[in-house]
Design a protein around this motif. Sequence first.
Motif, short mmCIF file in Angstrom:
data_model
loop_
_atom_site.label_atom_id
_atom_site.label_comp_id
_atom_site.label_asym_id
_atom_site.label_seq_id
_atom_site.Cartn_x
_atom_site.Cartn_y
_atom_site.Cartn_z
N GLY A 1 0.84 -1.20 0.00
CA GLY A 1 0.00 0.00 0.00
C GLY A 1 0.87 1.24 0.00
N ASN B 1 -7.59 -7.41 -2.00
CA ASN B 1 -7.49 -5.96 -2.08
C ASN B 1 -8.63 -5.29 -1.32
OD1 ASN B 1 -6.50 -3.42 -3.29
ND2 ASN B 1 -8.45 -3.45 -4.40
N VAL B 2 -8.31 -4.17 -0.67
CA VAL B 2 -9.33 -3.34 -0.02
C VAL B 2 -9.71 -2.24 -1.00
CG1 VAL B 2 -9.89 -1.89 1.95
CG2 VAL B 2 -8.30 -3.80 2.23
N SER C 1 -5.45 -0.18 7.36
CA SER C 1 -5.37 -1.62 7.05
C SER C 1 -4.06 -2.19 7.56
CB SER C 1 -5.50 -1.85 5.55
OG SER C 1 -6.82 -1.59 5.09
N ALA D 1 -4.42 3.49 3.03
CA ALA D 1 -3.93 2.15 3.31
C ALA D 1 -3.43 1.96 4.74
CB ALA D 1 -2.82 1.78 2.33
N ALA E 1 -3.83 -2.46 -0.48
CA ALA E 1 -4.74 -1.32 -0.33
C ALA E 1 -4.09 -0.12 -1.01
CB ALA E 1 -5.02 -1.02 1.14
#
Length: 306
Positions: free
Chosen positions: A7, A103-104, A15, A12, A83
């Motif tokens: 990220g 993935n976020v 997370s 990010a 992320a």
Amino acid sequence: MRVVFMGTPSFAVPSLRALAAAYDVALVITRPDAVRSRGKVLEPSPVKAAAIELGLPVLEASRMTDEVLEALRDARADVFCVAAYGCILPDEVLTMAPGGCVNVHASLLPRWRGAAPIQRCILEGDEETGVSIMRIGHGVDTGDYCAQASCAVAGKTADELTAELARLGGELLVEVLPSVVDGSVAWTVQDEGLVTHAAKISKSEMKLDPASSVEANVRRVFASSDAAPARCAVAGKALRVLGVAASDACEAAPGSFRVAGKRVFLGCVDGSFELLEIKPDGKRAMSASAWAAGLREPQGSWELLA
């Protein structure tokens, strides 16, 4: 559980922090230091700064080189988590960890695939948005998703909504990850008939326009950012608009402004909205009332910037 995290921006960071609190983060990959503000000094990404604070190993990479691939293999992670990393991942990376690569994404897929889901949901007047935990595939945000969490959109700026979605994403990622790794999670295929695309926001889209509705102009301000600010010209002076509110406290004709009781109102085709905070070109941010105190006339015109 061993995790590799990839990220870059502030979105990010929650997370990463959530993963570090719950699991063994073996490696953090982020994009290299860059000029990220108005100065000319190289700055670490928010993710790099957070990883250093957490005492986690960091590798900076803008692409998947042989060195990076070797580091990923050496991490022996159960799953890769992403992320907003900002780099295309090759098939080798997507299949390297037993749990795959998740993935976020900051939308309720399949709505708002693409680069600017948060700004797009504000501009379109969506009532709610959210985050999706999804598989990374070959298309842009086309992968199956296994979990979603939602929140309301109304009254939130892009920065505020980004922070809320970042927190939701971190919490959801940590919650669902064990079932992703053990294979018990259920994946949902995206309905292609419901897809909308969140193209990158252009500066021209954020220009305030007296020929637009009050709602459209207010949404532009809420969706604006440093990269694509909401701008207009009032009394011949170019400025960035940082805060507004829809208001019927004062009627101003379309394309005109009025100062009433130290409050500044701009007229649109269907009513008026109030300026709350502005930043004139070349000056600091200030309240609209302080700025209006320097105007020669309490009324005049406002217009779309060329």
